[in-house]
Design a protein around this motif. Sequence first.
Motif, PDB file in Angstrom:
ATOM      1  N   ASP A   1      59.897  29.861  28.570  1.00  0.00           N
ATOM      2  CA  ASP A   1      58.720  29.067  28.213  1.00  0.00           C
ATOM      3  C   ASP A   1      58.178  29.579  26.875  1.00  0.00           C
ATOM      4  O   ASP A   1      57.614  30.672  26.805  1.00  0.00           O
ATOM      5  N   THR A   2      58.352  28.801  25.817  1.00  0.00           N
ATOM      6  CA  THR A   2      57.960  29.271  24.485  1.00  0.00           C
ATOM      7  C   THR A   2      56.454  29.389  24.319  1.00  0.00           C
ATOM      8  O   THR A   2      55.985  30.263  23.590  1.00  0.00           O
ATOM      9  N   GLN A   3      55.686  28.551  24.995  1.00  0.00           N
ATOM     10  CA  GLN A   3      54.225  28.680  24.918  1.00  0.00           C
ATOM     11  C   GLN A   3      53.775  29.971  25.582  1.00  0.00           C
ATOM     12  O   GLN A   3      52.927  30.693  25.054  1.00  0.00           O
TER      13      GLN A   3
ATOM     14  N   ASN B   1      54.614  33.044  23.342  1.00  0.00           N
ATOM     15  CA  ASN B   1      53.637  33.342  22.292  1.00  0.00           C
ATOM     16  C   ASN B   1      52.371  33.969  22.871  1.00  0.00           C
ATOM     17  O   ASN B   1      51.864  34.965  22.350  1.00  0.00           O
ATOM     18  N   LYS B   2      51.858  33.393  23.950  1.00  0.00           N
ATOM     19  CA  LYS B   2      50.638  33.893  24.565  1.00  0.00           C
ATOM     20  C   LYS B   2      50.830  35.322  25.074  1.00  0.00           C
ATOM     21  O   LYS B   2      50.027  36.214  24.791  1.00  0.00           O
TER      22      LYS B   2
END
Length: 54
Positions: free
Chosen positions: A22-24, A27-28
Amino acid sequence: MQTVNVWLAGFYAGRRNNPVVDTQALNKNGNKLSRFCESHREMPLLEAVEANTK
């Protein structure tokens, strides 16, 4: 740091037998881990990851 975050995401996704990263969340969680490591410089990286995900 981004390379390490991608590697860690892949490593833990593999441990969960989940081939999707999950790329989101990457980042988070990477930003969260970076801030945590700044204040816990003496802690080994994988211990920081474990402490940061609880």
